[in-house]
Motif scaffolding. Structure first.
Motif, PDB file in Angstrom:
ATOM      1  N   ASP A 240      38.247  40.405  39.784  1.00  0.00           N
ATOM      2  CA  ASP A 240      37.636  39.169  39.557  1.00  0.00           C
ATOM      3  C   ASP A 240      38.669  38.238  38.661  1.00  0.00           C
ATOM      4  O   ASP A 240      38.466  37.070  38.348  1.00  0.00           O
ATOM      5  N   ASP A 242      42.000  35.959  37.700  1.00  0.00           N
ATOM      6  CA  ASP A 242      42.922  34.948  38.125  1.00  0.00           C
ATOM      7  C   ASP A 242      44.274  35.748  38.482  1.00  0.00           C
ATOM      8  O   ASP A 242      44.825  35.750  37.270  1.00  0.00           O
ATOM      9  N   SER A 393      39.845  39.195  33.563  1.00  0.00           N
ATOM     10  CA  SER A 393      38.893  38.868  34.290  1.00  0.00           C
ATOM     11  C   SER A 393      38.246  37.451  34.235  1.00  0.00           C
ATOM     12  O   SER A 393      38.274  36.685  33.187  1.00  0.00           O
ATOM     13  N   ARG A 394      37.673  36.780  35.336  1.00  0.00           N
ATOM     14  CA  ARG A 394      37.067  35.703  35.168  1.00  0.00           C
ATOM     15  C   ARG A 394      35.733  35.654  34.435  1.00  0.00           C
ATOM     16  O   ARG A 394      35.169  34.479  34.013  1.00  0.00           O
ATOM     17  N   ASP A 395      35.097  36.792  34.549  1.00  0.00           N
ATOM     18  CA  ASP A 395      33.818  36.888  33.712  1.00  0.00           C
ATOM     19  C   ASP A 395      34.134  37.436  32.214  1.00  0.00           C
ATOM     20  O   ASP A 395      34.241  38.641  32.023  1.00  0.00           O
ATOM     21  N   ASN A 414      41.806  37.897  28.537  1.00  0.00           N
ATOM     22  CA  ASN A 414      42.536  36.779  29.419  1.00  0.00           C
ATOM     23  C   ASN A 414      43.454  36.026  28.379  1.00  0.00           C
ATOM     24  O   ASN A 414      43.818  34.825  28.393  1.00  0.00           O
TER      25      ASN A 414
END
Ligand code: NDP
Length: 454
Positions: A240, A242, A393-395, A414
């Motif tokens: 997930d 970017d 991860s986007r989470d 991130n």
């Protein structure tokens, strides 16, 4: 023995220096002992003013200091200028925060009053590497000088001009004699220094081999050490993430300083679902990098720091390919007189290949496939090192949860792993022990003395 300054862009000798003699070393030890007697009495405010002045000296002569680095170890002028700016910021950080970091810490006791008083130990020997030749030294010197210790620098033999420049910076800033000295010596001569009663502690940044030898010697004489060694840090890309952002930062994280950084991302552990997509985005960005003269502001990167390091890296790549890794891009050295290496991506790395189990200290990325999150964590932890990983991860909750499970001195989510004066820096496992930077870095070489008054 002579100490040589060699330009890795063309492998030409720029200057040669005589190694310090035993008499020079003895004089430095005496100056350091005497310097400590004086320096520990200097009020904190005065130390702060001098540290602010050191920051100013670096900024006033930024181009000169940046050029020295580019000449001696090949980093681009752009990176070299940023390094000097970071050093100045570090000096200011400790000049500003030292008072709070050194304040007595009151303890909760049943009777009377107890507190910890933070007191300097004395002359600290700093054995430092060539990769960030200003930063590695300043991140030791700024907190330690502010805390009242004094420093003797044994810099890497390949950066003698930088070593002398560092001594000059503190002298120009007005630090008293003996507060910070630089000795041009090869590593053999550190043995006597470590054993000498004047030296109270030793800090080393460098290879495992050097760390183990220095710590063994220091241990024999019951002297505290801090070791900041290598890494093979994981850069975990979840399905997930970017992917554009991850690929962009993958290149920056792997290629900083031409890949010669202990915290550079080295093993890219990518979930199966996005593995091919990530590799494609990573590859196009790596292939677009411009490698050439580090003095040219149009170049992204210059050569590696030394010819022998480039040759050693090539051997690790070739051994990894023999073990079954596949070559995505690069994998060779361009035809030139300098210590150049083509930005390289290896994929499908088996666990027994050097690209998985050793540190690759140069522009080579190792991409590893993980079938699921659990396997990604397991692969991340299947390393003898543990310095500074990252998770993409986007989470954010998921990223944090994985960060907690990675065996490492630091994990960023991130965000590219990078040092910052405000946050602790250091590793576990074969990446070393102890912490630099933040208040923890300042407390490593202090007597944390308990005083109990009844
Ligand atoms: P070294 O570890 O050999 O050099 C780092 C510093 O340690 C230098 O000042 C060196 O002095 C000194 N040193 C080396 N051996 C000893 C010893 N036995 N006793 C006391 N001091 C010693 O690094 P290299 O330059 O050989 O680089 C080899 C590898 O080390 C790299 O490929 C990388 O994997 C790792 N490394 C990691 C760094 C990091 O930031 N963690 C930085 C640099 C290297 P001298 O130069 O005189 O030998």
């Amino acid at each position: 023995m002579s100490i040589q300054s060699v330009n890795p862009f063309n492998n030409e000798i720029i200057r040669q220096f005589h190694e310090a003699t035993d008499t020079d070393i003895q004089a430095a030890l005496e100056a350091s002992e005497e310097g400590f007697r004086h320096w520990k009495q200097v009020p904190l405010q005065e130390r702060s003013s001098l540290m602010m002045a050191a920051a100013q000296v670096m900024e006033d002569d930024l181009e000169h200091y940046a050029h020295l680095m580019t000449l001696e170890m090949g980093k681009t002028l752009r990176e070299a200028r940023a390094e000097i700016e970071k050093c100045a910021a570090c000096c200011r950080y400790y000049a500003t925060h030292a008072e709070a970091f050194l304040k007595d810490k009151v303890l909760d006791v049943s009777q009377g009053k107890a507190f910890i008083s933070y007191e300097p130990l004395g002359p600290v020997l700093a054995i430092m590497p060539w990769n960030f030749p200003f930063w590695q030294v300043i991140r030791f010197a700024a907190p330690n000088l502010m805390a009242g210790n004094v420093g003797i620098l044994k810099h890497a033999s390949s950066v003698p001009q930088v070593a002398l420049a560092l001594e000059e910076i503190f002298r120009k800033a007005g630090f008293p004699d003996g507060a910070f000295l630089s000795l041009l010596i090869g590593n053999k001569k550190t043995e006597k220094l470590i054993a000498h009663p004047t030296i109270r502690a030793v800090t080393l940044t460098g290879s495992e081999r050097a760390g183990s030898s220095v710590a063994a010697r220091a241990g024999k004489y019951i002297k505290k050490t801090v070791l900041e060694l290598g890494g093979s840090d994981p850069f975990v890309v979840l399905e997930d993430a970017d992917l554009d952002k991850a690929a962009e930062w993958a290149v920056k994280s792997r290629m900083i300083n031409m890949g010669q950084s202990c915290i550079a991302a080295k093993r890219f552990i990518v979930l199966d679902k996005v593995y091919d997509d990530f590799i494609n985005r990573f590859r196009s960005r790596m292939e677009a990098l411009k490698i050439g003269d580090p003095q040219d502001d149009d170049m992204d990167h210059g050569p590696m720091a030394r010819e022998d390091l480039a040759e050693g890296l090539l051997e690790q790549v070739q051994k990894s390919l023999k073990k079954g890794a596949t070559l995505v891009t690069g994998g060779d050295r361009p035809n030139s007189n300098g210590a150049f290496f083509t930005p390289t991506i290896l994929a499908d790395i088996p666990k027994n290949a050097p690209a998985f189990k050793e540190e690759l200290f140069g522009p080579v990325a190792s991409v590893i496939r993980a079938m699921d999150e659990a396997e990604a964590i397991d692969l991340a932890n299947s390393s003898v090192y543990g310095l500074g990983g990252s998770v993409w991860s986007r989470d954010l909750e998921r990223g944090q949860a994985i960060a907690r499970q990675i065996q490492s001195g630091a994990v960023y989510v991130n965000k590219m792993m990078a040092s910052d004066p405000a946050v602790p820096f250091g590793g576990i496992k074969l990446s070393g022990y102890g912490r630099e930077l933040s208040y923890l870095g300042m407390h490593e070489f202090l007597n944390q003395k308990t005083i109990w008054v009844q």
